[in-house]
Scaffold this motif. Structure first.
Motif, PDB file in Angstrom:
ATOM      1  N   PRO A 443       0.825  -1.213   0.000  1.00 58.99           N
ATOM      2  CA  PRO A 443       0.000   0.000   0.000  1.00 58.99           C
ATOM      3  C   PRO A 443       0.865   1.272   0.000  1.00 58.99           C
ATOM      4  N   HIS A 444       0.464   2.263  -0.792  1.00 63.31           N
ATOM      5  CA  HIS A 444       1.208   3.531  -0.860  1.00 63.31           C
ATOM      6  C   HIS A 444       0.286   4.624  -1.368  1.00 63.31           C
ATOM      7  N   GLY A 445       0.710   5.852  -1.164  1.00 61.91           N
ATOM      8  CA  GLY A 445      -0.160   6.972  -1.557  1.00 61.91           C
ATOM      9  C   GLY A 445       0.267   7.617  -2.862  1.00 61.91           C
ATOM     10  N   ALA A 446       1.270   7.045  -3.529  1.00 66.10           N
ATOM     11  CA  ALA A 446       1.756   7.698  -4.759  1.00 66.10           C
ATOM     12  C   ALA A 446       0.695   7.629  -5.853  1.00 66.10           C
ATOM     13  N   LYS A 447       0.573   8.739  -6.560  1.00 66.24           N
ATOM     14  CA  LYS A 447      -0.433   8.800  -7.646  1.00 66.24           C
ATOM     15  C   LYS A 447       0.236   8.492  -8.977  1.00 66.24           C
ATOM     16  N   LEU A 448      -0.464   7.721  -9.795  1.00 66.63           N
ATOM     17  CA  LEU A 448       0.050   7.407 -11.129  1.00 66.63           C
ATOM     18  C   LEU A 448      -0.229   8.613 -12.029  1.00 66.63           C
ATOM     19  N   GLU A 449       0.853   9.262 -12.500  1.00 63.39           N
ATOM     20  CA  GLU A 449       0.658  10.478 -13.314  1.00 63.39           C
ATOM     21  C   GLU A 449       0.809  10.218 -14.798  1.00 63.39           C
ATOM     22  N   LEU A 450       1.552   9.181 -15.126  1.00 65.08           N
ATOM     23  CA  LEU A 450       1.779   8.917 -16.548  1.00 65.08           C
ATOM     24  C   LEU A 450       1.986   7.425 -16.747  1.00 65.08           C
ATOM     25  N   TYR A 451       1.370   6.915 -17.787  1.00 70.45           N
ATOM     26  CA  TYR A 451       1.562   5.504 -18.155  1.00 70.45           C
ATOM     27  C   TYR A 451       1.704   5.480 -19.667  1.00 70.45           C
ATOM     28  N   GLN A 452       2.872   5.075 -20.144  1.00 66.88           N
ATOM     29  CA  GLN A 452       3.135   5.152 -21.579  1.00 66.88           C
ATOM     30  C   GLN A 452       3.700   3.831 -22.075  1.00 66.88           C
ATOM     31  N   VAL A 453       3.132   3.331 -23.153  1.00 62.45           N
ATOM     32  CA  VAL A 453       3.655   2.074 -23.729  1.00 62.45           C
ATOM     33  C   VAL A 453       4.260   2.418 -25.077  1.00 62.45           C
ATOM     34  N   HIS A 454       5.411   1.840 -25.312  1.00 58.18           N
ATOM     35  CA  HIS A 454       6.154   2.118 -26.530  1.00 58.18           C
ATOM     36  C   HIS A 454       6.648   0.779 -27.060  1.00 58.18           C
ATOM     37  N   ALA A 455       6.316   0.407 -28.290  1.00 61.53           N
ATOM     38  CA  ALA A 455       6.892  -0.827 -28.860  1.00 61.53           C
ATOM     39  C   ALA A 455       8.242  -0.438 -29.425  1.00 61.53           C
ATOM     40  N   VAL A 456       9.312  -0.921 -28.815  1.00 61.86           N
ATOM     41  CA  VAL A 456      10.620  -0.424 -29.254  1.00 61.86           C
ATOM     42  C   VAL A 456      11.145  -1.150 -30.484  1.00 61.86           C
ATOM     43  N   THR A 457      10.609  -2.313 -30.763  1.00 64.78           N
ATOM     44  CA  THR A 457      11.046  -2.999 -31.982  1.00 64.78           C
ATOM     45  C   THR A 457       9.802  -3.433 -32.742  1.00 64.78           C
ATOM     46  N   GLN A 458      10.034  -3.924 -33.959  1.00 60.35           N
ATOM     47  CA  GLN A 458       8.868  -4.229 -34.780  1.00 60.35           C
ATOM     48  C   GLN A 458       8.425  -5.686 -34.678  1.00 60.35           C
ATOM     49  N   GLY A 459       7.203  -5.957 -35.114  1.00 62.29           N
ATOM     50  CA  GLY A 459       6.696  -7.329 -35.155  1.00 62.29           C
ATOM     51  C   GLY A 459       5.913  -7.671 -33.909  1.00 62.29           C
ATOM     52  N   THR A 465       8.320  -1.221 -24.276  1.00 62.56           N
ATOM     53  CA  THR A 465       8.921  -0.450 -23.188  1.00 62.56           C
ATOM     54  C   THR A 465       7.806   0.344 -22.533  1.00 62.56           C
ATOM     55  N   VAL A 466       7.706   0.243 -21.231  1.00 57.09           N
ATOM     56  CA  VAL A 466       6.657   0.977 -20.528  1.00 57.09           C
ATOM     57  C   VAL A 466       7.306   1.992 -19.590  1.00 57.09           C
ATOM     58  N   SER A 467       6.793   3.214 -19.619  1.00 52.14           N
ATOM     59  CA  SER A 467       7.246   4.244 -18.668  1.00 52.14           C
ATOM     60  C   SER A 467       6.095   4.567 -17.738  1.00 52.14           C
ATOM     61  N   VAL A 468       6.415   4.682 -16.465  1.00 52.08           N
ATOM     62  CA  VAL A 468       5.406   4.997 -15.455  1.00 52.08           C
ATOM     63  C   VAL A 468       5.937   6.158 -14.638  1.00 52.08           C
ATOM     64  N   ALA A 489       5.683  -5.939 -18.625  1.00 59.13           N
ATOM     65  CA  ALA A 489       6.514  -4.717 -18.691  1.00 59.13           C
ATOM     66  C   ALA A 489       5.877  -3.611 -17.857  1.00 59.13           C
ATOM     67  N   SER A 490       4.550  -3.517 -17.889  1.00 64.11           N
ATOM     68  CA  SER A 490       3.849  -2.458 -17.144  1.00 64.11           C
ATOM     69  C   SER A 490       4.047  -2.643 -15.637  1.00 64.11           C
ATOM     70  N   VAL A 491       3.882  -3.886 -15.187  1.00 63.05           N
ATOM     71  CA  VAL A 491       4.020  -4.142 -13.750  1.00 63.05           C
ATOM     72  C   VAL A 491       5.462  -3.886 -13.306  1.00 63.05           C
ATOM     73  N   LYS A 492       6.405  -4.334 -14.134  1.00 66.37           N
ATOM     74  CA  LYS A 492       7.818  -4.132 -13.750  1.00 66.37           C
ATOM     75  C   LYS A 492       8.164  -2.635 -13.721  1.00 66.37           C
ATOM     76  N   ALA A 493       7.595  -1.877 -14.662  1.00 64.55           N
ATOM     77  CA  ALA A 493       7.860  -0.428 -14.676  1.00 64.55           C
ATOM     78  C   ALA A 493       7.281   0.220 -13.423  1.00 64.55           C
ATOM     79  N   TYR A 494       6.090  -0.232 -13.029  1.00 67.63           N
ATOM     80  CA  TYR A 494       5.449   0.311 -11.829  1.00 67.63           C
ATOM     81  C   TYR A 494       6.301  -0.015 -10.590  1.00 67.63           C
ATOM     82  N   ILE A 495       6.754  -1.259 -10.530  1.00 70.23           N
ATOM     83  CA  ILE A 495       7.566  -1.673  -9.377  1.00 70.23           C
ATOM     84  C   ILE A 495       8.919  -0.939  -9.399  1.00 70.23           C
ATOM     85  N   HIS A 496       9.457  -0.742 -10.595  1.00 73.64           N
ATOM     86  CA  HIS A 496      10.720   0.004 -10.728  1.00 73.64           C
ATOM     87  C   HIS A 496      10.557   1.413 -10.147  1.00 73.64           C
TER      88      HIS A 496
END
Ligand code: KIV
Ligand code: ZN
Length: 523
Positions: A443-459, A465-468, A489-496
């Motif tokens: 549990p934490h009080g941090a607010k999610l301000e940005l969630y961005q998904v980027h496909a860094v390679t094709q196919g 790549t996810v930025s949070v 990737a999203s969960v790992k970015a959030y945990i990062h």
């Protein structure tokens, strides 16, 4: 460094670490700032604005250390128009071989109204503060913030006062990105003509990109006589950003026939630095960005491909190698060995010790087992993931996600300080279900301000790549991760991001990375 305005040399003043870092969410760690500063110095940047020393202990320490480590660049810090700010700035920059104090005040009617100063009172304050700065340091830069919306007579008056008080560089900021090329040039010309002593100092141009004209405005100012361009890597900066270093430098190089001004920048270092800044700031470069965008040298249409194959100059006005973009023929995949990996990394300018290489190799093999081909961007994300030195308190152990038309749920196991914790949650979509599970477990009080998904390679096997970006009481952190599974990737970015937040919380005593500074305080 030369300050001779008669030479056709334009000084490059990089403010990635100050104005760039002011982009919401672009905060960099102490180590990242030192690394970027060293790369800017090596690349030939004349002046590095390393931070805003009074803003926090974190900023002060970063500016001091960058100053101590500086080799060729002038190191500059920013300060508002008061003695306390200027003294703190000097304490930080004085360690540099070539220190500079930069001090500013908003001179337009809108900005004068905030401290509620009359024109005369503000003029006195400028005289006092620039004199104070000059008594500490021989190299003083003064900026009338919002210069492009300041009355011309008043601008001439205050610029003259700053010059008489000892400013050696006068920066003319287009703080809100409001000007246009002809007006930008006319303003510099007007100051050079009207202000006594203007030919004894260097005029700088500092343009924001709100109307997409920052680079054009900066170059127009140079043609009118400005001899310092303020800019940031990738155009990072408040709102729509600043003039991009790579754009002005390459424009001056490629169109030297009509803009015969030289810079001291080693352009072959541009691409590496652009990628590094994108990684550490968490602000990916848009694909079609001039010079450094992923598509800047790609040719898709048949006509273009045909032309380029016959003569590359048909559709390319500069060579990829000019900015350090080297194509090589090594394709990395699951059969590649350490030597190929090392060679590819070296091509990207990444040098690793044997242990780091061994560690990266294990994770590279793991990725190569899941993907046909491992691209340069995949390597950058692998390297970046390995970089965070502090051991993570939170770790994803396992994740099962159900998604589809009947609803979404997550079954997650995480390690919290080594202890296994589990949560089963639902949400509005699979990512939301997973983020709810993370909140359930930690549990934490941090607010999610940005969630961005980027496909860094094709196919369809592309790495996502996810930025949070999280905000906890004004303490802003970003997290990134990459995986072939977007939800993972999203969960790992959030945990990062949470892990970085925990590190920052630990530094609160030092005032680390909190930005409570306000431009309004000029008392
Ligand atoms: O944009 C601006 O006016 C600034 C000043 C502080 C120089 O960044
Ligand atoms: Zn600015």
């Amino acid at each position: 460094m030369t300050t001779d305005t008669k030479q056709d040399h334009v000084l490059i003043f990089d403010t990635t670490l100050r104005d760039g870092e002011q982009s919401p969410g672009a905060t960099m760690t102490h180590e990242e700032k030192l690394e970027i500063a060293a790369a800017l110095d090596e690349m030939g940047v004349d002046i590095i604005e390393a931070g805003f020393p009074i803003a926090s202990e974190g900023d002060f320490n970063a500016v001091s250390e960058i100053a101590k480590n500086s080799v060729n660049s002038v190191i500059c810090g920013l300060s508002r128009a008061n003695f306390k700010d200027i003294d703190r700035n000097w304490e930080a920059v004085k360690h540099a071989r070539q220190p500079r104090i930069h001090t500013f005040i908003g001179t337009s009617p809108l900005h004068r109204a905030i401290p509620n100063l009359t024109m005369d009172e503000m003029a006195d304050k400028i005289h006092e503060t620039v004199t104070h700065a000059r008594n500490l340091c021989d190299n003083v830069q003064w900026s009338p913030m919002d210069a492009t919306r300041t009355e011309h007579d008043y601008l001439c008056r205050v610029v003259e006062i700053a010059i008489k008080a000892g400013a050696t560089t006068i920066n003319i900021p287009d703080t809100v990105g409001y000007t246009a090329p002809r007006e930008s040039a006319d303003l510099i010309r007007m100051l050079l003509e009207r202000v006594p002593g203007a030919d004894e100092i260097v005029f700088a141009t500092h343009c924001h990109n709100d109307l997409g004209m920052a680079t054009a405005n900066s170059l127009a100012a140079v043609e009118a006589g400005a001899r310092q361009i303020e800019c940031t890597i990738n155009g990072l900066g408040e709102r729509a950003g600043n003039t991009a270093l790579e754009e002005v430098v390459m424009a001056l190089k490629v169109r030297n026939d009509i803009m015969p001004y030289a810079t001291g920048i080693d352009t072959t270092k541009i691409m590496k630095l652009s990628r590094r800044v994108a990684t550490v700031s968490g602000f990916p470069v848009q694909y079609n960005k001039a010079i450094v965008g992923k598509n800047a040298f790609l040719h898709e249409s048949g006509i273009h491909q045909d032309g380029v194959l016959k003569n590359v100059e048909t559709f390319e006005i500069m060579k990829p190698a000019d900015i350090g973009l080297n194509e090589d023929n090594i394709v990395l995949g699951k059969h590649s060995g350490r030597a190929a990996l090392r060679s590819k990394l070296e091509g990207l300018g990444i040098e690793l010790g044997q242990n780091q290489l061994n560690d990266l190799f294990v994770r590279f093999k793991d990725l190569a087992d899941r993907k046909k081909e491992v691209y340069e961007d995949d390597l950058w994300t692998l390297v970046r993931d390995a970089e965070d030195a502090t051991p993570d308190r939170l770790e994803l152990k396992s994740l099962k996600v159900v998604c589809g038309t009947d609803g979404q749920s997550a079954d997650m196991v995480m390690l919290v300080d080594g202890e296994e914790k589990r949560a089963e949650t639902t949400g509005d979509g699979p990512v939301d279900a997973c983020f709810n599970a993370v909140k359930d477990i930690f549990p934490h009080g941090a607010k999610l301000e940005l969630y961005q998904v980027h496909a860094v390679t094709q196919g369809t096997d592309a790495q996502a790549t996810v930025s949070v970006r999280l905000n906890e009481d004004g303490r802003i952190v970003t997290g990134q991760s990459a995986d072939t599974d977007t939800v993972v990737a999203s969960v790992k970015a959030y945990i990062h991001a949470l892990n970085r937040l925990l590190v920052r919380r630990g530094k609160v005593g030092e005032g680390a990375d909190r930005r409570e500074i306000s431009y309004k305080d000029v008392s």
